[in-house]
Structure formats: C-alpha cells, structure tokens
Design an enzyme around this catalytic site. Sequence first.
Site, PDB file in Angstrom:
ATOM      1  N   ARG A  40       0.861  -1.189   0.000  1.00  0.00           N
ATOM      2  CA  ARG A  40       0.000   0.000   0.000  1.00  0.00           C
ATOM      3  C   ARG A  40       0.889   1.227   0.000  1.00  0.00           C
ATOM      4  NH1 ARG A  40      -3.454  -3.312  -1.415  1.00  0.00           N
ATOM      5  NH2 ARG A  40      -4.915  -4.254   0.049  1.00  0.00           N
ATOM      6  N   GLU A  41       0.832   2.017  -1.046  1.00  0.00           N
ATOM      7  CA  GLU A  41       1.568   3.272  -1.110  1.00  0.00           C
ATOM      8  C   GLU A  41       0.596   4.404  -0.835  1.00  0.00           C
ATOM      9  OE1 GLU A  41       4.859   1.855  -4.422  1.00  0.00           O
ATOM     10  OE2 GLU A  41       3.336   3.307  -4.996  1.00  0.00           O
ATOM     11  N   ARG A  67      -4.589  26.776  -7.953  1.00  0.00           N
ATOM     12  CA  ARG A  67      -4.107  25.505  -7.411  1.00  0.00           C
ATOM     13  C   ARG A  67      -3.214  24.844  -8.462  1.00  0.00           C
ATOM     14  NH1 ARG A  67      -4.238  25.261  -2.011  1.00  0.00           N
ATOM     15  NH2 ARG A  67      -6.305  25.746  -1.167  1.00  0.00           N
ATOM     16  N   ALA A  79      -9.206  27.577   4.101  1.00  0.00           N
ATOM     17  CA  ALA A  79      -8.733  26.311   4.666  1.00  0.00           C
ATOM     18  C   ALA A  79      -7.227  26.364   4.830  1.00  0.00           C
ATOM     19  CB  ALA A  79      -9.121  25.147   3.745  1.00  0.00           C
ATOM     20  N   GLU A  95      -6.277  30.317  10.338  1.00  0.00           N
ATOM     21  CA  GLU A  95      -6.433  30.313   8.882  1.00  0.00           C
ATOM     22  C   GLU A  95      -7.477  31.327   8.415  1.00  0.00           C
ATOM     23  OE1 GLU A  95      -4.682  29.024   6.517  1.00  0.00           O
ATOM     24  OE2 GLU A  95      -3.392  27.732   7.709  1.00  0.00           O
ATOM     25  N   GLU A  99      -6.095  34.239   5.936  1.00  0.00           N
ATOM     26  CA  GLU A  99      -6.524  34.246   4.545  1.00  0.00           C
ATOM     27  C   GLU A  99      -7.577  35.297   4.219  1.00  0.00           C
ATOM     28  OE1 GLU A  99      -7.544  30.293   3.273  1.00  0.00           O
ATOM     29  OE2 GLU A  99      -5.491  29.591   3.524  1.00  0.00           O
ATOM     30  N   GLU A 122      -4.942  11.997   5.053  1.00  0.00           N
ATOM     31  CA  GLU A 122      -5.400  13.364   5.309  1.00  0.00           C
ATOM     32  C   GLU A 122      -6.816  13.390   5.887  1.00  0.00           C
ATOM     33  OE1 GLU A 122      -6.107  17.624   3.004  1.00  0.00           O
ATOM     34  OE2 GLU A 122      -5.812  15.813   1.829  1.00  0.00           O
ATOM     35  N   GLU A 141       3.763  34.041   3.228  1.00  0.00           N
ATOM     36  CA  GLU A 141       4.637  34.419   2.122  1.00  0.00           C
ATOM     37  C   GLU A 141       4.397  33.464   0.956  1.00  0.00           C
ATOM     38  OE1 GLU A 141       9.371  34.687   1.115  1.00  0.00           O
ATOM     39  OE2 GLU A 141       8.724  34.997   3.188  1.00  0.00           O
ATOM     40  N   GLU A 143       1.630  33.282  -0.761  1.00  0.00           N
ATOM     41  CA  GLU A 143       0.212  32.931  -0.849  1.00  0.00           C
ATOM     42  C   GLU A 143      -0.532  34.086  -1.512  1.00  0.00           C
ATOM     43  OE1 GLU A 143      -2.956  30.734   2.057  1.00  0.00           O
ATOM     44  OE2 GLU A 143      -1.800  32.350   2.956  1.00  0.00           O
TER      45      GLU A 143
END
Length: 190
Positions: A40-41, A67, A79, A95, A99, A122, A141, A143
């Site tokens: 499993r990777e 993105r 997010a 956040e 943002e 995740e 920085e 972003e």
Amino acid sequence: MPDDKHLIETTTASEQLVKGHFLHAVRDTVRLPDGGSATREYILHPGAVCIVPILDDGRLVMERQYRHPIGQVVIEFPAGKVDPGEDRLACAKRELLEETGYVAREWAFAATMHPTMAYSNEFIDIWFARGLTLTERKLDEGEFLEVITATPQELLAWCRDGIVRDSKTLASALWLQNVLAGTWDLAWKP
C-alpha cells in the site's frame, strides 16, 4: 459496532519513499485478512481545517485561488493545514484570519472528512464561523488569493454546475444546505 476482523489489514513493514517539506510518501507491506500479502503506497498528511464563514447578512466568505496541481483558479472555502501540535479550532481561527482578515465571535464543529482515503491519511475538519469582524488579513509568504462573498444559493448553484469542484467545499456545502434547512444542528460556542 460490527466485527470488522474480516476486513482489516495489518502492517508488517513500512518504508519511506519521499519526505518533502509538506508531504511524506510511504509504502507499507500488509497482511490481508485472508493471510496473503500486498503493498500500500500512500501519502502521510498533517491534516487540515476548512471554515464556512457566515456574514451577518447570510453571505458566505469564500476565496478564489490558483491551485498548481490542477493548473486552475478555483472557488473554495478558507482552509489550511494543521501545524504540529496545533489545536484544530486554533488552526481554524488562524487560517480564517490569515486568509480573509476575519475573526469570528462564534464557532461550531461540523464534521471530519477524509477527502482522499484511498491514497492519503489526510483529514479535514469542517468548522462554521459566524459573528464575523473584518480586520487585516495576514497571508503567508507566497500565498495569493482573492476574497469573495457568495449567497448560499450562489454557492449551491456553483456546486451543481461544476464551478465548485473542491471536495472540502462540496462537503461543506452539503453541511451548509442541511444546517440552513434546519435538518442538521450545530453546537455554537464562543
């Protein structure tokens, strides 16, 4: 809860494939429920938060951001990733401020999602924020993003029409739709 022994894999070995600044790829050897073996990777990820910021007039604070992996500007909720040892609500507050420049008077936890569980560990916590006050945003920085607002109806139309394709924003829109309909409750806290 049902007995899941017939489904569970057991890790017998693990090797590091790549360790970068943000992502960490590993390959595990596992014993399958039938006694066989497989590899499993997957990507180890520190986790993240997604915020659904609701203005007093009902509009939602959202972002337009490029993105790189998909080569497109997308519309999404604010997010960001959880720093090592950071409390998840503290991360959501950080956040939102960084943002968008907003701070919230009240917060409510909605759910934890796993957007890519086939190849990553995740998680993303979905938080709602209201009682917003605009201050000064503090982008990281490198972003670059544009803060926009949308009505819930606009957001849902964007989801339906395929304009919003970001999984955390789609899941958050489902929560928002049910909260606004009164079918799902949130426990608001200061």
